[in-house]
Design a protein around this motif. Structure first.
Motif, PDB file in Angstrom:
ATOM      1  N   GLN A  11      -9.223   2.055  -9.116  1.00  0.00           N
ATOM      2  CA  GLN A  11      -8.051   1.148  -9.134  1.00  0.00           C
ATOM      3  C   GLN A  11      -7.862   0.569  -8.109  1.00  0.00           C
ATOM      4  OE1 GLN A  11      -4.695   3.591 -10.592  1.00  0.00           O
ATOM      5  NE2 GLN A  11      -5.674   5.450  -9.792  1.00  0.00           N
ATOM      6  N   THR A  12      -6.822  -0.290  -7.962  1.00  0.00           N
ATOM      7  CA  THR A  12      -6.143  -0.830  -6.768  1.00  0.00           C
ATOM      8  C   THR A  12      -4.922  -1.321  -6.920  1.00  0.00           C
ATOM      9  OG1 THR A  12      -6.803  -2.422  -5.021  1.00  0.00           O
ATOM     10  CG2 THR A  12      -7.103  -3.375  -7.120  1.00  0.00           C
ATOM     11  N   ASN A  13      -4.306  -1.158  -5.953  1.00  0.00           N
ATOM     12  CA  ASN A  13      -2.577  -1.563  -5.899  1.00  0.00           C
ATOM     13  C   ASN A  13      -2.254  -1.746  -4.332  1.00  0.00           C
ATOM     14  OD1 ASN A  13      -1.312   1.080  -5.144  1.00  0.00           O
ATOM     15  ND2 ASN A  13      -1.448   1.510  -7.419  1.00  0.00           N
ATOM     16  N   GLU A  14      -1.070  -2.175  -3.845  1.00  0.00           N
ATOM     17  CA  GLU A  14      -0.852  -2.413  -2.554  1.00  0.00           C
ATOM     18  C   GLU A  14      -0.667  -0.868  -1.653  1.00  0.00           C
ATOM     19  OE1 GLU A  14      -0.880  -5.033  -0.768  1.00  0.00           O
ATOM     20  OE2 GLU A  14      -1.756  -5.933  -2.541  1.00  0.00           O
ATOM     21  N   GLU A  15       0.046   0.181  -2.707  1.00  0.00           N
ATOM     22  CA  GLU A  15      -0.048   1.462  -2.193  1.00  0.00           C
ATOM     23  C   GLU A  15      -1.319   2.041  -1.744  1.00  0.00           C
ATOM     24  OE1 GLU A  15       1.981   5.633  -3.224  1.00  0.00           O
ATOM     25  OE2 GLU A  15       2.225   4.247  -4.696  1.00  0.00           O
ATOM     26  N   LEU A  16      -2.250   2.115  -2.613  1.00  0.00           N
ATOM     27  CA  LEU A  16      -3.588   2.605  -2.462  1.00  0.00           C
ATOM     28  C   LEU A  16      -4.229   2.016  -1.449  1.00  0.00           C
ATOM     29  CD1 LEU A  16      -5.012   3.359  -6.217  1.00  0.00           C
ATOM     30  CD2 LEU A  16      -3.940   4.934  -4.446  1.00  0.00           C
ATOM     31  N   LYS A  17      -4.063   0.376  -1.133  1.00  0.00           N
ATOM     32  CA  LYS A  17      -4.867  -0.226  -0.207  1.00  0.00           C
ATOM     33  C   LYS A  17      -4.290   0.232   1.167  1.00  0.00           C
ATOM     34  CE  LYS A  17      -4.196  -4.211  -1.834  1.00  0.00           C
ATOM     35  NZ  LYS A  17      -4.374  -5.921  -1.617  1.00  0.00           N
ATOM     36  N   GLU A  18      -3.123   0.560   1.189  1.00  0.00           N
ATOM     37  CA  GLU A  18      -2.560   1.019   2.564  1.00  0.00           C
ATOM     38  C   GLU A  18      -3.066   2.505   2.736  1.00  0.00           C
ATOM     39  OE1 GLU A  18      -0.738  -0.417   4.923  1.00  0.00           O
ATOM     40  OE2 GLU A  18      -1.301  -2.119   3.904  1.00  0.00           O
ATOM     41  N   LYS A  19      -2.972   3.226   1.784  1.00  0.00           N
ATOM     42  CA  LYS A  19      -3.628   4.572   1.948  1.00  0.00           C
ATOM     43  C   LYS A  19      -5.062   4.701   2.443  1.00  0.00           C
ATOM     44  CE  LYS A  19      -0.553   7.075  -1.165  1.00  0.00           C
ATOM     45  NZ  LYS A  19      -0.294   8.058  -2.381  1.00  0.00           N
ATOM     46  N   GLU A  20      -5.782   3.530   1.667  1.00  0.00           N
ATOM     47  CA  GLU A  20      -7.124   3.581   2.114  1.00  0.00           C
ATOM     48  C   GLU A  20      -7.366   3.249   3.479  1.00  0.00           C
ATOM     49  OE1 GLU A  20     -11.026   4.020   1.546  1.00  0.00           O
ATOM     50  OE2 GLU A  20      -9.491   4.296  -0.032  1.00  0.00           O
ATOM     51  N   LYS A  21      -6.497   2.199   4.159  1.00  0.00           N
ATOM     52  CA  LYS A  21      -6.461   1.783   5.324  1.00  0.00           C
ATOM     53  C   LYS A  21      -6.318   2.899   6.497  1.00  0.00           C
ATOM     54  CE  LYS A  21      -5.150  -3.037   4.302  1.00  0.00           C
ATOM     55  NZ  LYS A  21      -3.908  -3.976   4.451  1.00  0.00           N
ATOM     56  N   VAL A  22      -5.273   3.488   6.368  1.00  0.00           N
ATOM     57  CA  VAL A  22      -4.884   4.774   7.073  1.00  0.00           C
ATOM     58  C   VAL A  22      -6.003   5.698   7.191  1.00  0.00           C
ATOM     59  CG1 VAL A  22      -3.461   6.605   7.418  1.00  0.00           C
ATOM     60  CG2 VAL A  22      -2.438   4.349   6.739  1.00  0.00           C
ATOM     61  N   LEU A  54      -3.211  13.013   2.232  1.00  0.00           N
ATOM     62  CA  LEU A  54      -3.772  11.881   2.189  1.00  0.00           C
ATOM     63  C   LEU A  54      -5.294  12.005   1.777  1.00  0.00           C
ATOM     64  CD1 LEU A  54      -3.292   8.647   1.768  1.00  0.00           C
ATOM     65  CD2 LEU A  54      -3.901   8.615   4.457  1.00  0.00           C
ATOM     66  N   ILE A  55      -5.988  12.596   2.474  1.00  0.00           N
ATOM     67  CA  ILE A  55      -7.269  12.691   2.441  1.00  0.00           C
ATOM     68  C   ILE A  55      -7.885  13.562   1.027  1.00  0.00           C
ATOM     69  CG2 ILE A  55      -9.447  14.066   3.431  1.00  0.00           C
ATOM     70  CD1 ILE A  55      -8.044  13.417   6.179  1.00  0.00           C
ATOM     71  N   ALA A  56      -6.811  14.382   0.942  1.00  0.00           N
ATOM     72  CA  ALA A  56      -7.192  15.163  -0.397  1.00  0.00           C
ATOM     73  C   ALA A  56      -7.121  14.263  -1.610  1.00  0.00           C
ATOM     74  CB  ALA A  56      -6.185  16.468  -0.434  1.00  0.00           C
ATOM     75  N   GLU A  57      -5.980  13.388  -1.513  1.00  0.00           N
ATOM     76  CA  GLU A  57      -5.423  12.394  -2.552  1.00  0.00           C
ATOM     77  C   GLU A  57      -6.571  11.551  -2.903  1.00  0.00           C
ATOM     78  OE1 GLU A  57      -2.366   9.140  -3.981  1.00  0.00           O
ATOM     79  OE2 GLU A  57      -1.948  10.359  -1.941  1.00  0.00           O
TER      80      GLU A  57
END
Length: 72
Positions: A11-22, A54-57
């Motif tokens: 899935q994708t949304n702004e929050e997930l994209k930011e987590k992915e970047k970090v 974050l990594i676990a999520e």
């Protein structure tokens, strides 16, 4: 970034994209400059715990996405 997040997490949304970047940035630094990652982890223990969460999520979301993709 949208497609990468969608493929990785299902899935994708702004929050997930930011987590992915970090996650991507930290993973790259940890692999290419392990001494710097170690320094950060020692100097910022609270941030280290947040990164572990974050990594676990991300791992959990990825496993769920892969599991649902295999089901017909």
């Amino acid at each position: 970034m949208d497609k990468y997040t969608e493929l990785l997490l299902g899935q994708t949304n702004e929050e997930l994209k930011e987590k992915e970047k970090v996650w991507a940035l930290y993973s790259h630094v940890a692999k290419s400059m392990p001494a710097l990652a170690k320094h950060w982890n020692e100097f910022y223990p609270e941030a280290k715990e947040q990164m572990k969460q974050l990594i676990a999520e991300i791992k959990k979301l990825n496993e769920e996405a892969r599991g649902s993709a295999k089901k017909p």
